[in-house]
Write an enzyme that holds these catalytic residues in place. Structure first.
Site, PDB file in Angstrom:
ATOM      1  N   ASP A  43       0.656  -1.248  -0.067  1.00 32.51           N
ATOM      2  CA  ASP A  43       0.031  -0.019  -0.015  1.00 32.51           C
ATOM      3  C   ASP A  43       0.894   1.181  -0.163  1.00 32.51           C
ATOM      4  O   ASP A  43       2.010   1.319   0.353  1.00 32.51           O
ATOM      5  CB  ASP A  43      -0.923   0.021   1.270  1.00 32.51           C
ATOM      6  N   TYR A  71       6.610  -8.018   8.949  1.00 31.75           N
ATOM      7  CA  TYR A  71       6.184  -6.855   8.634  1.00 31.75           C
ATOM      8  C   TYR A  71       6.304  -6.268  10.272  1.00 31.75           C
ATOM      9  O   TYR A  71       6.276  -6.934  11.198  1.00 31.75           O
ATOM     10  CB  TYR A  71       4.679  -6.435   8.166  1.00 31.75           C
ATOM     11  N   ASP A  85      -6.758   2.097   8.245  1.00 25.78           N
ATOM     12  CA  ASP A  85      -5.209   2.613   8.548  1.00 25.78           C
ATOM     13  C   ASP A  85      -5.669   4.190   8.331  1.00 25.78           C
ATOM     14  O   ASP A  85      -6.848   4.851   8.209  1.00 25.78           O
ATOM     15  CB  ASP A  85      -4.452   2.298   7.549  1.00 25.78           C
ATOM     16  N   ARG A 178      -3.297  -4.459   8.068  1.00 26.30           N
ATOM     17  CA  ARG A 178      -4.311  -3.486   8.617  1.00 26.30           C
ATOM     18  C   ARG A 178      -5.626  -4.216   9.131  1.00 26.30           C
ATOM     19  O   ARG A 178      -6.236  -3.791  10.038  1.00 26.30           O
ATOM     20  CB  ARG A 178      -4.520  -2.528   7.691  1.00 26.30           C
TER      21      ARG A 178
END
Length: 305
Positions: A43, A71, A85, A178
């Site tokens: 993203d 991550y 987010d 997310r």
């Protein structure tokens, strides 16, 4: 001018604000080639490891997308957004407070195989339409849950006063971090949104091996770009290596089966994928399969020549 000679994998540290497509578009200009693609969407909010495939290596991009990713995600409790987010519009605010011990306990529930419903703001297609296109038109549709695996997850830190924390996760292909953050908020009886995301590893490629646009531009100016590119077979180091004889290389070039006498180091287990070389040159991924008349042979799985 086209630069058709470059081939390999360029590990990019994707800057915030760029889509993965933006990175590819910019590198097309820097590298002066159109034969380029990426191996796993990030993203615009996210930064970190984005493998970019150049020349003949583009055929390997799908393999990178399928590998596990690591991550580090920052999250804030107490509100949620339509995108899950900080880039989205706030939907709800919660006054519920979470203690650190409760967050640590809730995080552990997300470990292992599970099903995840992809967010509306995602590139997943439903009935041929990308979800984010529908979301931008104010539409919400039913999304089938997908199987994912959270191999590792830990709470790195959590500030009870600010209600902000950091997660480290290792997840399978198709996992939306997310959405895990959003679901963590629900598990705590409150709400949550992700405020930062760094991909620290993609398959075997770590963040400390990545490059910037400036480094790529300098390498093109200096004529050293090929030295920045990792060889295609670096993506497959977990698979055993097989060395073909001249006869084996001639057979595989025709798409014919290669027999054990023509393939040094051929694994003895049907279904095994292996890196295939001839005279030190990586040719393809091969697969060991059972032959109709008994025994094993080596077949083409994916060519990279």
């Amino acid at each position: 001018m086209q630069n058709s000679e470059l081939t390999g994998i360029l590990l990019m540290d994707k800057p915030q604000g760029f889509t993965s497509h933006d990175v590819v578009a910019k590198l097309r200009g820097i590298l002066r080639t159109r034969k380029i693609g990426h191996g796993g969407t990030l993203d615009p909010l996210a930064t970190g490891v984005l493998p970019v495939f150049v020349g003949g290596a583009t055929r390997a991009a799908d393999f990178a997308a399928a590998q596990d990713k690591e991550y580090v995600a920052g999250f804030t409790l107490g509100y949620n957004t339509d995108t899950q987010d900080v880039t989205g519009e706030t939907m709800e605010i919660s006054g519920r407070y979470a203690a650190r011990y409760a967050v640590e306990r809730a995080v552990k529930r997300f470990l292992g195989p599970q099903q995840q419903v992809p967010p509306m703001y995602s590139a997943v297609k439903v009935n041929g339409q990308k979800l984010y296109d529908l979301a931008r038109r104010g539409k919400e549709v039913e999304r089938p849950a997908r199987d994912i695996i959270v191999h590792e997850i830990e709470l790195m830190d959590f500030d009870e006063d600010a209600q902000k924390g950091t997660l480290r996760l290792v997840v399978s292909k198709g996992t939306y971090v997310r959405t895990i953050v959003n679901d963590l908020g629900e598990a705590l009886g409150t709400l949550a949104a992700m405020h930062s995301l760094v991909r620290t590893r993609s398959g075997a490629y770590a963040l400390d091996r990545c490059h910037s646009f400036d480094e790529a531009e300098r390498a093109m100016q200096d004529g050293t770009m090929q030295q920045l590119l990792l060889p295609t077979d670096s993506l497959f180091l977990e698979h055993p290596a097989v060395q073909l004889t001249d006869e084996g290389a001639e057979r595989i070039a025709r798409g014919a089966v290669v027999f054990p006498r023509q393939a040094q180091g051929l694994p003895g287990q049907a279904g095994t994928l292996c890196r295939v070389y001839h005279e030190g040159r990586f040719l393809m991924l091969g697969q060991v399969r059972a032959l109709d008349k008994g025994g094993l042979g080596l077949f083409v799985y994916k060519n990279f020549r």
